[in-house]
Write an enzyme that holds these catalytic residues in place. Structure first.
Site, PDB file in Angstrom:
ATOM      1  N   VAL A   1       0.811  -1.213   0.000  1.00  0.00           N
ATOM      2  CA  VAL A   1       0.000   0.000   0.000  1.00  0.00           C
ATOM      3  C   VAL A   1       0.848   1.269   0.000  1.00  0.00           C
ATOM      4  O   VAL A   1       0.370   2.333  -0.401  1.00  0.00           O
ATOM      5  CB  VAL A   1      -0.977   0.026   1.202  1.00  0.00           C
ATOM      6  CG1 VAL A   1      -2.007  -1.067   1.062  1.00  0.00           C
ATOM      7  CG2 VAL A   1      -0.239  -0.106   2.519  1.00  0.00           C
ATOM      8  N   GLU A   2       2.102   1.152   0.452  1.00  0.00           N
ATOM      9  CA  GLU A   2       2.967   2.332   0.488  1.00  0.00           C
ATOM     10  C   GLU A   2       3.516   2.684  -0.893  1.00  0.00           C
ATOM     11  O   GLU A   2       3.483   3.834  -1.309  1.00  0.00           O
ATOM     12  CB  GLU A   2       4.135   2.106   1.466  1.00  0.00           C
ATOM     13  CG  GLU A   2       3.721   2.020   2.917  1.00  0.00           C
ATOM     14  CD  GLU A   2       3.232   3.345   3.470  1.00  0.00           C
ATOM     15  OE1 GLU A   2       3.439   4.383   2.812  1.00  0.00           O
ATOM     16  OE2 GLU A   2       2.635   3.339   4.554  1.00  0.00           O
ATOM     17  N   SER A   3       4.033   1.673  -1.595  1.00  0.00           N
ATOM     18  CA  SER A   3       4.740   1.962  -2.851  1.00  0.00           C
ATOM     19  C   SER A   3       4.454   0.962  -3.961  1.00  0.00           C
ATOM     20  O   SER A   3       5.065   1.039  -5.022  1.00  0.00           O
ATOM     21  CB  SER A   3       6.244   1.942  -2.586  1.00  0.00           C
ATOM     22  OG  SER A   3       6.637   0.627  -2.189  1.00  0.00           O
TER      23      SER A   3
END
Length: 202
Positions: free
Chosen positions: A135-137
């Site tokens: 979900v971050e990158s």
């Protein structure tokens, strides 16, 4: 697999024994004399049927660390309950309707996920944290956000410096998978303590 083959063999052998015709020359048979009313002894052939004890097979359970597939290794250790709310349903449906997105993420994760999983396990942290870069990158080590967050873990410059990541015109520790993973896990442990052991808040 070996158990299935063994079981099939036993069933075939047992089947052969019950349908086999008996003869006087069979060494596995015994003879019993039965008296007839005419006082003439008659030999009756009684087959000896071996008794097969039914035993439960011992199936060795693989530990998460013995799994060959890192995704299985993670799945075996996920314990967080997933809430059933509109936001979760929205993203679940989005991923189900866009399977190609997850395929791309899985390909990107391949060089890094095993290492990250090992680091999370060593610290005794929830294995769900190994999936945060999704979900971050989207597991893109070169990802860069509008807020100047960079790398797999999307660490902003100030947080990176606070957790020991060097940043200059030649090198950015936030893009270094090993260094940024250490910093991200340190940050998560710090937040976990700050929120009294609540990983959801961390």
């Amino acid at each position: 697999m070996k158990f299935k083959i063994l079981l099939a063999s036993v069933l075939v052998i047992a089947g052969c024994q019950t349908t086999k015709e008996t003869t006087q020359a069979d060494t596995n048979q015994s003879k019993t004399v039965v008296e007839q009313p005419t006082n003439t002894p008659v030999e009756t052939v009684v087959p000896i049927v071996p008794i097969i004890k039914k035993t439960q097979p011992v199936v060795a359970q693989l530990t998460p660390q013995q799994q060959q597939d890192v995704w299985d290794r993670i799945a075996m250790q996920i314990t967080t309950k997933i809430p059933n709310n509109k936001r979760v349903q929205y993203y679940r449906n989005w991923y189900l309707n866009n399977p190609r997105n997850l395929e791309i993420i899985a390909q990107r994760a391949q060089p890094f996920l095993y290492y990250i999983t090992e680091q999370v396990e060593k610290r005794g942290m929830p294995l769900e944290l190994a999936l945060l870069p999704i979900v971050e990158s989207s597991f893109d080590p070169h990802a860069y956000s509008n807020m100047a967050a960079a790398g797999l873990w999307q660490i902003i410059p100030d947080t990176g410096r606070r957790f020991g990541l060097k940043q200059n015109s030649w090198y950015d520790g936030r893009r270094d998978v090993v260094k940024s993973t250490t910093a991200a896990l340190n940050l998560l442990e710090y937040l976990n303590k700050k929120f009294d052991g609540n990983w959801q808040q961390a």
